[in-house]
Design a protein around this motif. Structure first.
Motif, PDB file in Angstrom:
ATOM      1  N   GLY A  55       0.784  -1.221   0.000  1.00 25.48           N
ATOM      2  CA  GLY A  55       0.000   0.000   0.000  1.00 25.48           C
ATOM      3  C   GLY A  55       0.816   1.271   0.000  1.00 25.48           C
ATOM      4  O   GLY A  55       0.257   2.363  -0.149  1.00 25.48           O
ATOM      5  N   TRP A  56       2.127   1.171   0.171  1.00 29.40           N
ATOM      6  CA  TRP A  56       2.999   2.341   0.142  1.00 29.40           C
ATOM      7  C   TRP A  56       3.391   2.653  -1.306  1.00 29.40           C
ATOM      8  O   TRP A  56       3.655   1.753  -2.094  1.00 29.40           O
ATOM      9  CB  TRP A  56       4.271   2.090   0.944  1.00 29.40           C
ATOM     10  N   ARG A  57       3.456   3.947  -1.593  1.00 29.66           N
ATOM     11  CA  ARG A  57       4.009   4.400  -2.870  1.00 29.66           C
ATOM     12  C   ARG A  57       5.428   4.899  -2.610  1.00 29.66           C
ATOM     13  O   ARG A  57       5.632   5.786  -1.768  1.00 29.66           O
ATOM     14  CB  ARG A  57       3.160   5.503  -3.482  1.00 29.66           C
ATOM     15  N   ALA A  58       6.376   4.318  -3.299  1.00 30.67           N
ATOM     16  CA  ALA A  58       7.783   4.628  -3.057  1.00 30.67           C
ATOM     17  C   ALA A  58       8.407   5.242  -4.296  1.00 30.67           C
ATOM     18  O   ALA A  58       8.139   4.824  -5.425  1.00 30.67           O
ATOM     19  CB  ALA A  58       8.554   3.377  -2.654  1.00 30.67           C
ATOM     20  N   LEU A  59       9.254   6.229  -4.065  1.00 29.33           N
ATOM     21  CA  LEU A  59       9.971   6.922  -5.139  1.00 29.33           C
ATOM     22  C   LEU A  59      11.465   6.787  -4.896  1.00 29.33           C
ATOM     23  O   LEU A  59      11.960   7.167  -3.826  1.00 29.33           O
ATOM     24  CB  LEU A  59       9.577   8.403  -5.162  1.00 29.33           C
ATOM     25  N   ASP A  60      12.166   6.258  -5.868  1.00 32.56           N
ATOM     26  CA  ASP A  60      13.616   6.074  -5.796  1.00 32.56           C
ATOM     27  C   ASP A  60      14.255   7.082  -6.744  1.00 32.56           C
ATOM     28  O   ASP A  60      14.229   6.906  -7.963  1.00 32.56           O
ATOM     29  CB  ASP A  60      13.965   4.636  -6.182  1.00 32.56           C
ATOM     30  N   ILE A  61      14.818   8.150  -6.173  1.00 33.38           N
ATOM     31  CA  ILE A  61      15.393   9.237  -6.965  1.00 33.38           C
ATOM     32  C   ILE A  61      16.853   8.913  -7.280  1.00 33.38           C
ATOM     33  O   ILE A  61      17.638   8.636  -6.380  1.00 33.38           O
ATOM     34  CB  ILE A  61      15.293  10.576  -6.209  1.00 33.38           C
ATOM     35  N   SER A  69      15.076   0.094  -5.817  1.00 34.08           N
ATOM     36  CA  SER A  69      13.705  -0.020  -6.304  1.00 34.08           C
ATOM     37  C   SER A  69      13.224  -1.461  -6.194  1.00 34.08           C
ATOM     38  O   SER A  69      12.084  -1.730  -5.766  1.00 34.08           O
ATOM     39  CB  SER A  69      13.611   0.439  -7.760  1.00 34.08           C
ATOM     40  N   PHE A  70      14.075  -2.398  -6.575  1.00 31.88           N
ATOM     41  CA  PHE A  70      13.687  -3.801  -6.535  1.00 31.88           C
ATOM     42  C   PHE A  70      13.507  -4.285  -5.095  1.00 31.88           C
ATOM     43  O   PHE A  70      12.580  -5.052  -4.797  1.00 31.88           O
ATOM     44  CB  PHE A  70      14.726  -4.658  -7.262  1.00 31.88           C
ATOM     45  N   ALA A  77       5.875  -2.553  -1.963  1.00 28.12           N
ATOM     46  CA  ALA A  77       5.615  -1.164  -2.353  1.00 28.12           C
ATOM     47  C   ALA A  77       5.353  -1.052  -3.849  1.00 28.12           C
ATOM     48  O   ALA A  77       5.851  -1.858  -4.648  1.00 28.12           O
ATOM     49  CB  ALA A  77       6.796  -0.276  -1.971  1.00 28.12           C
ATOM     50  N   ARG A  78       4.573  -0.041  -4.223  1.00 32.66           N
ATOM     51  CA  ARG A  78       4.431   0.338  -5.629  1.00 32.66           C
ATOM     52  C   ARG A  78       5.524   1.362  -5.900  1.00 32.66           C
ATOM     53  O   ARG A  78       5.474   2.482  -5.397  1.00 32.66           O
ATOM     54  CB  ARG A  78       3.048   0.933  -5.885  1.00 32.66           C
ATOM     55  N   VAL A  79       6.495   0.981  -6.700  1.00 39.73           N
ATOM     56  CA  VAL A  79       7.736   1.751  -6.806  1.00 39.73           C
ATOM     57  C   VAL A  79       7.861   2.427  -8.161  1.00 39.73           C
ATOM     58  O   VAL A  79       7.603   1.819  -9.206  1.00 39.73           O
ATOM     59  CB  VAL A  79       8.965   0.843  -6.569  1.00 39.73           C
TER      60      VAL A  79
END
Length: 255
Positions: A55-61, A69-70, A77-79
């Motif tokens: 349910g978490w939305r994750a952003l890998d900058i 990300s993996f 997470a939705r990445v």
């Protein structure tokens, strides 16, 4: 036994900065000068993030080839991973297919996030800060996104000292305080560092803490070398960014 087709693809996508351990046993950068990178950083960080990110939305900058990300996707997470380098994005998309993980990768930088309406629960901002020409602008943009958690990692210099009184006013006749090893400061790199012309800044530990505070982030933990786990705390922010690149004081100066 490594799949010859996978080995060929890894060679065609070289060079790799992330040493990914692929399902067939192939490693993308087994001779990495930093060792098993970034797996050793993840081992330090992993226990300090929720084991279940469903349910978490994750952003890998600055996602590079997608290692972090993996790992976040494996936790549910939705990445989305972003990077400005198409070479790394090709690697990440290919590797995602090898793992069978549904991760979105797109070309973008941290400044492109300004004014966006996407919501993020977790932001990874690792290995990017010292490459930025306008570093505080990046932190202001991320604070505006109000994630539940942010992981910040940067190259640093010096020790862990923090000088007393760094949040107090400094009289112009007291500028010698700035020479204290624990005063927040950053080294500016005019030309190159490690032969990389995109390296601009190397802050000390005190500067990392101060800059995060000034942008409204509280540091909850420092689980590994140069890694800071943060949460938004608007009460800490001294300025409000107005998206024009300017900052406005949150409180009128006294006196």
């Amino acid at each position: 036994m490594p799949d010859p087709a996978v080995c060929r693809a890894v060679a065609e996508l070289a060079p790799w900065f992330h040493n990914l351990h692929l399902p067939d046993g192939t490693r993308t950068a087994p001779g990495h000068p930093l060792g098993d990178f970034p797996a050793f950083k993840w081992r330090a960080l992993a226990p300090h993030l929720p084991a279940d990110l469903s349910g978490w939305r994750a952003l890998d900058i600055g996602c590079n080839a997608g290692f972090y990300s993996f790992e976040l996707a494996r936790r549910g997470a939705r990445v989305t991973g972003i990077d400005v380098d198409d070479h790394y994005l090709r690697q990440a998309r290919w590797a995602g297919g090898q793992y069978g993980l549904d991760v979105t990768f797109r070309r973008a930088g941290v400044y492109d996030l300004a004014g966006g309406d996407e919501g993020w629960d977790l932001i990874l901002f690792m290995g990017v800060f010292y490459h930025l020409r306008y570093p505080l602008l990046a932190l202001d943009i991320l604070a505006d996104l109000a994630p539940r958690l942010m992981v910040f990692q940067t190259l640093t210099m010096g020790g862990r000292e923090v000088a007393p009184g760094v949040q107090e006013d400094v009289d112009y006749r007291s500028r010698a305080r700035f020479d204290d090893p624990g005063w927040p400061k950053m080294a500016f790199i005019e030309h190159t560092f490690c032969h990389d012309p995109t390296n601009w800044w190397v802050p000390n530990h005190a500067a990392v803490l101060a800059m995060l505070r000034s942008c409204g982030f509280a540091v909850d933990d420092t689980p590994g070398q140069e890694i800071y786990v943060c949460r938004p705390d608007p009460a800490l922010a001294r300025h409000r960014w107005d998206r024009s690149g300017l900052t406005l004081p949150l409180h009128a100066p006294k006196g």
